[in-house]
Design a protein around this motif. Structure first.
Motif, PDB file in Angstrom:
ATOM      1  N   ALA A  17      -8.069  -0.469   8.493  1.00 41.44           N
ATOM      2  CA  ALA A  17      -7.473   0.573   7.890  1.00 41.44           C
ATOM      3  C   ALA A  17      -8.402   1.032   6.809  1.00 41.44           C
ATOM      4  O   ALA A  17      -8.377   2.135   6.219  1.00 41.44           O
ATOM      5  N   ASN A  37      -5.973  12.271   7.761  1.00 40.99           N
ATOM      6  CA  ASN A  37      -4.678  11.733   7.298  1.00 40.99           C
ATOM      7  C   ASN A  37      -5.173  10.855   8.406  1.00 40.99           C
ATOM      8  O   ASN A  37      -6.198  10.591   9.296  1.00 40.99           O
ATOM      9  N   GLY A  38      -4.916   9.577   7.905  1.00 42.32           N
ATOM     10  CA  GLY A  38      -4.925   8.156   8.730  1.00 42.32           C
ATOM     11  C   GLY A  38      -6.386   7.769   8.555  1.00 42.32           C
ATOM     12  O   GLY A  38      -6.750   6.652   9.015  1.00 42.32           O
ATOM     13  N   SER A  39      -7.144   8.106   6.682  1.00 38.53           N
ATOM     14  CA  SER A  39      -8.707   7.530   6.804  1.00 38.53           C
ATOM     15  C   SER A  39      -8.154   6.298   6.144  1.00 38.53           C
ATOM     16  O   SER A  39      -9.452   6.341   5.818  1.00 38.53           O
ATOM     17  N   GLY A  40      -6.864   5.490   6.015  1.00 36.02           N
ATOM     18  CA  GLY A  40      -6.937   5.446   4.871  1.00 36.02           C
ATOM     19  C   GLY A  40      -7.001   5.087   2.941  1.00 36.02           C
ATOM     20  O   GLY A  40      -6.530   3.588   2.767  1.00 36.02           O
ATOM     21  N   LYS A  41      -6.326   6.407   2.677  1.00 30.54           N
ATOM     22  CA  LYS A  41      -5.955   6.113   1.474  1.00 30.54           C
ATOM     23  C   LYS A  41      -4.818   5.806   0.962  1.00 30.54           C
ATOM     24  O   LYS A  41      -4.838   5.070  -0.036  1.00 30.54           O
ATOM     25  N   THR A  42      -3.591   6.096   0.824  1.00 23.20           N
ATOM     26  CA  THR A  42      -2.653   5.560   1.214  1.00 23.20           C
ATOM     27  C   THR A  42      -3.036   3.452   0.896  1.00 23.20           C
ATOM     28  O   THR A  42      -2.778   2.728   0.189  1.00 23.20           O
ATOM     29  N   THR A  43      -3.813   3.437   1.692  1.00 18.70           N
ATOM     30  CA  THR A  43      -3.630   1.479   2.394  1.00 18.70           C
ATOM     31  C   THR A  43      -4.513   1.355   0.619  1.00 18.70           C
ATOM     32  O   THR A  43      -4.663   0.465   0.107  1.00 18.70           O
ATOM     33  N   GLN A  84       4.409   7.870  -1.709  1.00 17.03           N
ATOM     34  CA  GLN A  84       3.957   9.243  -0.873  1.00 17.03           C
ATOM     35  C   GLN A  84       5.827   9.996  -0.771  1.00 17.03           C
ATOM     36  O   GLN A  84       5.558  11.571  -1.444  1.00 17.03           O
ATOM     37  N   HIS A 211      -4.383  16.299  -0.220  1.00 16.61           N
ATOM     38  CA  HIS A 211      -5.206  17.346   0.643  1.00 16.61           C
ATOM     39  C   HIS A 211      -4.969  18.308   0.490  1.00 16.61           C
ATOM     40  O   HIS A 211      -6.281  19.296   0.560  1.00 16.61           O
TER      41      HIS A 211
HETATM   42  N1  LIG Z   1       1.119  -1.834   7.824  1.00 13.21           N
HETATM   43  C1  LIG Z   1       0.399  -0.944   9.098  1.00 13.21           C
HETATM   44  N2  LIG Z   1      -0.049  -1.907  10.020  1.00 13.21           N
HETATM   45  C2  LIG Z   1      -0.460  -0.969  10.709  1.00 13.21           C
HETATM   46  N3  LIG Z   1      -1.329  -0.136  10.721  1.00 13.21           N
HETATM   47  C3  LIG Z   1      -1.488   0.352   9.119  1.00 13.21           C
HETATM   48  C4  LIG Z   1      -0.595   0.175   8.317  1.00 13.21           C
HETATM   49  N4  LIG Z   1      -0.578   1.389   7.599  1.00 13.21           N
HETATM   50  C5  LIG Z   1      -1.052   2.166   7.628  1.00 13.21           C
HETATM   51  N5  LIG Z   1      -1.366   1.393   9.044  1.00 13.21           N
HETATM   52  C6  LIG Z   1      -2.918   2.301  10.131  1.00 13.21           C
HETATM   53  O1  LIG Z   1      -3.868   2.372   8.756  1.00 13.21           O
HETATM   54  C7  LIG Z   1      -4.673   3.433   8.885  1.00 13.21           C
HETATM   55  C8  LIG Z   1      -4.464   3.936   7.861  1.00 13.21           C
HETATM   56  O2  LIG Z   1      -3.064   4.969   7.228  1.00 13.21           O
HETATM   57  P1  LIG Z   1      -3.137   5.279   5.907  1.00 13.21           P
HETATM   58  O3  LIG Z   1      -1.797   4.968   5.490  1.00 13.21           O
HETATM   59  O4  LIG Z   1      -3.698   4.524   4.709  1.00 13.21           O
HETATM   60  O5  LIG Z   1      -3.542   6.318   6.046  1.00 13.21           O
HETATM   61  P2  LIG Z   1      -3.639   7.410   4.753  1.00 13.21           P
HETATM   62  O6  LIG Z   1      -5.330   8.411   4.970  1.00 13.21           O
HETATM   63  O7  LIG Z   1      -2.755   7.448   3.822  1.00 13.21           O
HETATM   64  O8  LIG Z   1      -3.382   9.034   5.949  1.00 13.21           O
HETATM   65  P3  LIG Z   1      -2.017  10.315   5.576  1.00 13.21           P
HETATM   66  O9  LIG Z   1      -2.902  11.306   4.629  1.00 13.21           O
HETATM   67  O10 LIG Z   1      -1.647  10.141   6.709  1.00 13.21           O
HETATM   68  O11 LIG Z   1      -0.835   9.732   4.473  1.00 13.21           O
HETATM   69  C9  LIG Z   1      -4.142   4.801  10.301  1.00 13.21           C
HETATM   70  O12 LIG Z   1      -4.275   4.305  11.070  1.00 13.21           O
HETATM   71  C10 LIG Z   1      -2.561   3.832   9.785  1.00 13.21           C
HETATM   72  O13 LIG Z   1      -2.049   4.080  11.354  1.00 13.21           O
END
Ligand SMILES: Nc1ncnc2c1ncn2[C@@H]1O[C@H](COP(=O)(O)OP(=O)(O)OP(=O)(O)O)[C@@H](O)[C@H]1O
Ligand SMILES: [Mg+2]
Length: 256
Positions: A17, A37-43, A84, A211
């Motif tokens: 992630a 979406n899903g690029s790893g920002k929240t993580t 979020q 975004h």
């Molecule tokens: N707890 C978790 N277990 C498994 N996969 C996860 C978990 N949290 C996030 N992911 C995956 O990690 C990747 C990054 O997720 P993240 O939530 O960081 O994206 P994001 O950039 O915040 O997206 P968004 O704009 O949709 O909020 C995604 O593929 C997501 O499905």
């Protein structure tokens, strides 16, 4: 440097992630984090706030590694994250949410004796100090008129602003905001923009995911763009937003 992220990586099973992400944040800056979406920002923000633990890499806060700290200890150090989607208690008022968010202050002031406050034993002076602090933050976040409203009666913009106010009442030096503008209408975004500029003028450093190019593009001094968990561009926000790889990540190569 206030915050220094070095080669941060987070894997969930086979999915990476966050992949080898490095960047720094100086005191007083507003940093933007862009990415589809899903690029790893929240993580990334959850790793910084201690909510998730990294697979590899280091997070240095004022030069000290904070990897091993709990989210609570990280917040106590002055590094606070908003969520979020604000998860509020619909039947509690705005002021009651703020009182909950004052837990750090109560713990600092009373230590183990804070348990007495469960039975109405808040010392009068601390109570006055916290009420003053809460009123100040509600004023700053334009929520003073809704002080006694139940959270269930707030607009989505109001809910998000309450999330910001709850983060702010912890006295952060760096506030991490996860998509504060998503789901907001035009007037609410204008309001949020003014609030965040006020927070900066109060000396708070901000790191904001969003975004909305118009909103964060105007606000952020510097930005980082993520794609598939990796940094694809950093620098002045206008340059990052014009970067070919960033445009392609959002729109696809064909449309870019
Ligand atoms: N707890 C978790 N277990 C498994 N996969 C996860 C978990 N949290 C996030 N992911 C995956 O990690 C990747 C990054 O997720 P993240 O939530 O960081 O994206 P994001 O950039 O915040 O997206 P968004 O704009 O949709 O909020 C995604 O593929 C997501 O499905
Ligand atoms: Mg996210």
């Amino acid at each position: 440097m206030l915050l220094d992220i070095q080669n941060l990586t987070k894997r969930f099973g086979g999915l990476t992630a966050v992949s080898n992400v490095s960047f720094g944040i100086e005191r007083g800056e507003i940093i933007g984090i862009f990415g589809p979406n899903g690029s790893g920002k929240t993580t990334t923000l959850s790793l910084i706030a201690g909510i998730l633990k990294p697979t590899a890499g280091a997070i240095l806060w004022k030069g000290s590694d904070i990897n091993a700290l709990t989210p609570f200890e990280v917040a106590q150090q002055g590094l606070v994250k908003t969520f979020q989607n604000p998860q509020l208690f619909s039947e509690l008022t705005v002021a009651q949410h703020m009182q909950i968010a004052c837990h750090l202050h109560v713990k600092r002031a009373l230590g183990a004796k804070r348990l007495q406050t469960l039975f109405g034993g808040m010392p009068a002076e601390l109570d006055r100090t916290l009420t003053r602090k809460i009123d100040q933050m509600l004023e700053l976040c334009r929520l003073a008129n809704q002080r006694n409203d139940e959270a269930g009666a707030l607009s989505y913009g109001g809910e998000k602003m309450l999330g910001v106010a709850m983060g702010m009442v912890c006295d952060p030096e760096l506030l991490l905001l996860d998509e504060p503008a998503s789901g907001l209408g035009h007037d609410e975004i204008t309001n949020l923009d003014a609030v965040l500029r006020d927070l900066k003028s109060h000396g708070v450093t901000l790191c904001i995911i969003d975004h909305k190019v118009g909103f964060l593009g105007r606000l952020a001094d510097r930005s980082i763009a993520l794609h598939h968990g990796a940094v694809i561009a950093t620098g002045k926000t206008e340059d990052v937003l014009a970067n070919e790889a960033v445009v392609a990540a959002y729109l696809g190569k064909k449309h870019a």
